[in-house]
Scaffold this active site. Structure first.
Site, PDB file in Angstrom:
ATOM      1  CG  HIS A  80      -0.320   0.245   2.496  1.00 23.14           C
ATOM      2  ND1 HIS A  80       0.504  -0.984   3.270  1.00 23.14           N
ATOM      3  CD2 HIS A  80      -0.087   1.345   3.266  1.00 23.14           C
ATOM      4  CE1 HIS A  80       0.934  -0.175   4.249  1.00 23.14           C
ATOM      5  NE2 HIS A  80       0.545   1.176   4.390  1.00 23.14           N
ATOM      6  CG  HIS A  95       0.181   5.617   2.859  1.00 21.11           C
ATOM      7  ND1 HIS A  95      -1.037   5.362   3.231  1.00 21.11           N
ATOM      8  CD2 HIS A  95       1.086   5.001   3.916  1.00 21.11           C
ATOM      9  CE1 HIS A  95      -1.092   4.727   4.214  1.00 21.11           C
ATOM     10  NE2 HIS A  95       0.124   4.213   4.485  1.00 21.11           N
TER      11      HIS A  95
END
Length: 173
Positions: A80, A95
């Site tokens: 992620h 992110h």
């Protein structure tokens, strides 16, 4: 058919890159969407600036593109997030989502590995936005510059919306 059903196990299918600025000191939008001030991101680590200044994007699509040309210096096991060292020295964190680490990698696929050199606009992360939302998580994509002080600061773009590859932030480098 889900997002990842479109990709073979060997990863043969890969999204095309998007046009992105290669100008020194420019950090590009990793996807198209509406800007979110980092102070308004629903994660105190970001909103309090602990990972540097930046912007969030409440976006469209399921691909996060490289915000800079540079080297991948870190990836997460849950796919992620990616840290990049730009060719001009900026250390950039990409992110996807808030608290998405809780998905333990489900719905994410990283297309690069540590040590790879990428160009701004190259696809880095595939993610299943609908899964993130189904789990009640925030799908804001956040870009910060973790070494902004060394670079003389970071300035965000003006406006409410960006297109993948557009300038998002500029540094003094």
């Amino acid at each position: 058919m889900g997002l990842f059903d479109r990709f073979s196990p060997a990863g043969a299918a890969r999204p095309d890159s998007v046009a992105a600025s290669q100008a020194p000191g420019t950090i590009c939008a990793p996807l198209t969407g509406s800007l979110v001030q980092v102070k308004d991101v629903a994660d105190p680590v970001f909103s309090q600036g602990m990972l540097g200044p930046g912007l969030g994007i409440s976006g469209e699509g399921d691909v996060a593109y490289a915000p800079v040309s540079g080297t991948v210096i870190a990836t997460t096991s849950t796919s992620h997030a990616i840290a990049l060292k730009a060719d001009d020295g900026a250390e950039v964190l990409l992110h996807v989502g808030v608290d998405t680490v809780a998905l333990r990698g489900r719905g994410f696929k990283t297309l690069v590995k540590q040590g790879d050199h990428v160009s701004a606009g190259d696809p880095l992360i595939l993610f299943d936005r609908s899964l993130i939302r189904e789990r009640g998580l925030d799908d804001t994509v956040i870009v910060t510059v973790t070494n902004a002080d060394e670079l003389g600061g970071v300035s965000p773009v003006e406006g409410a919306d960006v297109t993948a590859g557009d300038a998002l932030l500029t540094t003094a480098c």
